[in-house]
Design a protein around this motif. Structure first.
Motif, mmCIF file in Angstrom:
data_model
loop_
_atom_site.group_PDB
_atom_site.id
_atom_site.type_symbol
_atom_site.label_atom_id
_atom_site.label_comp_id
_atom_site.label_asym_id
_atom_site.label_seq_id
_atom_site.Cartn_x
_atom_site.Cartn_y
_atom_site.Cartn_z
ATOM 1 N N ILE A 41 -12.144 30.951 1.970
ATOM 2 C CA ILE A 41 -11.691 31.219 0.595
ATOM 3 C C ILE A 41 -12.763 31.996 -0.158
ATOM 4 O O ILE A 41 -12.462 32.975 -0.856
ATOM 5 C CB ILE A 41 -11.333 29.900 -0.124
ATOM 6 C CG1 ILE A 41 -10.091 29.273 0.526
ATOM 7 C CG2 ILE A 41 -11.106 30.134 -1.614
ATOM 8 C CD1 ILE A 41 -9.839 27.832 0.139
ATOM 9 N N GLN A 42 -14.013 31.588 -0.005
ATOM 10 C CA GLN A 42 -15.110 32.268 -0.688
ATOM 11 C C GLN A 42 -15.275 33.698 -0.186
ATOM 12 O O GLN A 42 -15.576 34.604 -0.964
ATOM 13 C CB GLN A 42 -16.409 31.488 -0.534
ATOM 14 C CG GLN A 42 -16.421 30.209 -1.349
ATOM 15 C CD GLN A 42 -17.616 29.313 -1.047
ATOM 16 O OE1 GLN A 42 -18.359 29.536 -0.102
ATOM 17 N NE2 GLN A 42 -17.789 28.280 -1.866
ATOM 18 N N THR A 84 -3.599 44.486 -13.207
ATOM 19 C CA THR A 84 -2.626 44.160 -12.163
ATOM 20 C C THR A 84 -3.338 43.620 -10.926
ATOM 21 O O THR A 84 -2.915 42.609 -10.345
ATOM 22 C CB THR A 84 -1.793 45.403 -11.785
ATOM 23 O OG1 THR A 84 -1.131 45.876 -12.953
ATOM 24 C CG2 THR A 84 -0.780 45.095 -10.698
ATOM 25 N N PHE A 85 -4.418 44.282 -10.532
ATOM 26 C CA PHE A 85 -5.152 43.841 -9.348
ATOM 27 C C PHE A 85 -5.764 42.468 -9.569
ATOM 28 O O PHE A 85 -5.756 41.627 -8.665
ATOM 29 C CB PHE A 85 -6.242 44.847 -8.964
ATOM 30 C CG PHE A 85 -6.995 44.432 -7.740
ATOM 31 C CD1 PHE A 85 -6.438 44.588 -6.483
ATOM 32 C CD2 PHE A 85 -8.253 43.842 -7.836
ATOM 33 C CE1 PHE A 85 -7.112 44.179 -5.343
ATOM 34 C CE2 PHE A 85 -8.932 43.431 -6.703
ATOM 35 C CZ PHE A 85 -8.363 43.609 -5.453
ATOM 36 N N ASP A 86 -6.280 42.203 -10.760
ATOM 37 C CA ASP A 86 -6.874 40.901 -11.063
ATOM 38 C C ASP A 86 -5.833 39.793 -10.918
ATOM 39 O O ASP A 86 -6.097 38.752 -10.311
ATOM 40 C CB ASP A 86 -7.472 40.900 -12.465
ATOM 41 C CG ASP A 86 -8.255 39.638 -12.755
ATOM 42 O OD1 ASP A 86 -9.081 39.246 -11.910
ATOM 43 O OD2 ASP A 86 -8.040 39.043 -13.828
ATOM 44 N N GLY A 87 -4.638 40.011 -11.450
ATOM 45 C CA GLY A 87 -3.563 39.031 -11.300
ATOM 46 C C GLY A 87 -3.169 38.838 -9.851
ATOM 47 O O GLY A 87 -2.975 37.709 -9.386
ATOM 48 N N GLU A 129 -3.273 35.718 -4.778
ATOM 49 C CA GLU A 129 -3.582 35.694 -3.346
ATOM 50 C C GLU A 129 -4.616 34.620 -3.010
ATOM 51 O O GLU A 129 -4.507 33.962 -1.980
ATOM 52 C CB GLU A 129 -4.080 37.065 -2.878
ATOM 53 C CG GLU A 129 -2.974 38.089 -2.745
ATOM 54 C CD GLU A 129 -1.910 37.685 -1.733
ATOM 55 O OE1 GLU A 129 -2.249 37.422 -0.556
ATOM 56 O OE2 GLU A 129 -0.730 37.631 -2.114
ATOM 57 N N LEU A 130 -5.615 34.448 -3.876
ATOM 58 C CA LEU A 130 -6.603 33.393 -3.648
ATOM 59 C C LEU A 130 -5.955 32.013 -3.715
ATOM 60 O O LEU A 130 -6.255 31.142 -2.893
ATOM 61 C CB LEU A 130 -7.744 33.482 -4.665
ATOM 62 C CG LEU A 130 -8.824 34.498 -4.357
ATOM 63 C CD1 LEU A 130 -9.838 34.560 -5.490
ATOM 64 C CD2 LEU A 130 -9.528 34.186 -3.052
ATOM 65 N N GLN A 131 -5.065 31.822 -4.669
ATOM 66 C CA GLN A 131 -4.366 30.538 -4.783
ATOM 67 C C GLN A 131 -3.495 30.294 -3.555
ATOM 68 O O GLN A 131 -3.472 29.198 -3.012
ATOM 69 C CB GLN A 131 -3.507 30.519 -6.057
ATOM 70 C CG GLN A 131 -2.843 29.186 -6.321
ATOM 71 C CD GLN A 131 -3.844 28.097 -6.620
ATOM 72 O OE1 GLN A 131 -4.792 28.300 -7.345
ATOM 73 N NE2 GLN A 131 -3.642 26.927 -6.043
ATOM 74 N N LEU A 170 -5.844 24.615 2.735
ATOM 75 C CA LEU A 170 -6.159 23.231 2.402
ATOM 76 C C LEU A 170 -5.007 22.257 2.644
ATOM 77 O O LEU A 170 -5.246 21.072 2.885
ATOM 78 C CB LEU A 170 -6.625 23.135 0.948
ATOM 79 C CG LEU A 170 -7.938 23.846 0.632
ATOM 80 C CD1 LEU A 170 -8.298 23.685 -0.839
ATOM 81 C CD2 LEU A 170 -9.071 23.352 1.515
ATOM 82 N N LYS A 171 -3.774 22.751 2.615
ATOM 83 C CA LYS A 171 -2.632 21.850 2.795
ATOM 84 C C LYS A 171 -2.691 21.080 4.122
ATOM 85 O O LYS A 171 -2.492 19.856 4.124
ATOM 86 C CB LYS A 171 -1.313 22.616 2.674
ATOM 87 C CG LYS A 171 -0.103 21.703 2.696
ATOM 88 C CD LYS A 171 1.177 22.443 2.468
ATOM 89 C CE LYS A 171 2.313 21.425 2.501
ATOM 90 N NZ LYS A 171 3.604 22.029 2.370
#
Length: 171
Positions: free
Chosen positions: A49-50, A102-105, A110-112, A119-120
């Motif tokens: 993730i990092q 847009t890219f930030d969103g 994508e990270l979420q 993690l699930k």
């Protein structure tokens, strides 16, 4: 006399049933956050993730540098630009601003999504181990004390962390 004997027998029966029932309940507790933090799979998932977050951060930094270059050039040359060229430069800056937003969103979504995907299975593995320990050891309930919802934790409640760690093969 018979009536008193009947009432006494019924009372004894009822009270002995309640005591027997109360003695069969077995409670346990665990700090699931602590359990998850010591699972080796979680550390590996966090690294992935990092790494993805660092990749997105680099792209955002590159876009911000490009934005700063465009703005600096515009401010420097603004007075010497024709109206049409000035409007074109302003539109270019606005387009880049929109792309950055847009890219930030997109990056956050994508990270979420990545976090959920990685993690699930770890959460499910921990949950299964807790349920298995509960079933194998005859617990009526196992409470998660990491949620902060448990208002009282009796000495009769057994900490099942060691049992779950053994089930997962964690030292």
């Amino acid at each position: 006399m018979k009536r008193i004997l009947k009432v006494t027998l019924i009372a004894l029966f009822l009270f002995s049933g309640v005591n027997t029932f109360a003695q069969t309940l077995k409670f346990g507790h665990i700090d699931s956050n602590k359990l998850l933090s010591i699972m080796p799979e979680k550390a590996e998932a966090q690294k992935q993730i990092q790494a993805k977050a660092a990749e997105y951060d680099k792209q955002i930094k590159d876009m911000k540098a490009e934005y700063q270059t465009l703005v600096n050039a515009y401010v420097k040359d603004r007075e010497s630009l024709s109206e049409a060229v000035r409007a074109d430069k302003e539109k270019e800056i606005q387009d880049l601003t929109n792309r950055m937003q847009t890219f930030d969103g997109f990056a956050q979504q994508e990270l979420q999504k990545t976090q959920n995907e990685l993690l699930k299975p770890i959460f499910n593995k921990a949950s299964k181990a807790i349920k298995d320990v509960g079933a194998e050891n005859g617990f009526t309930y196992i409470f998660d004390i990491s949620t902060g919802v448990i208002l009282f934790n009796s000495a009769d409640s057994q900490d099942v962390m060691a049992l779950v760690k053994a089930k997962l093969g964690i030292q």
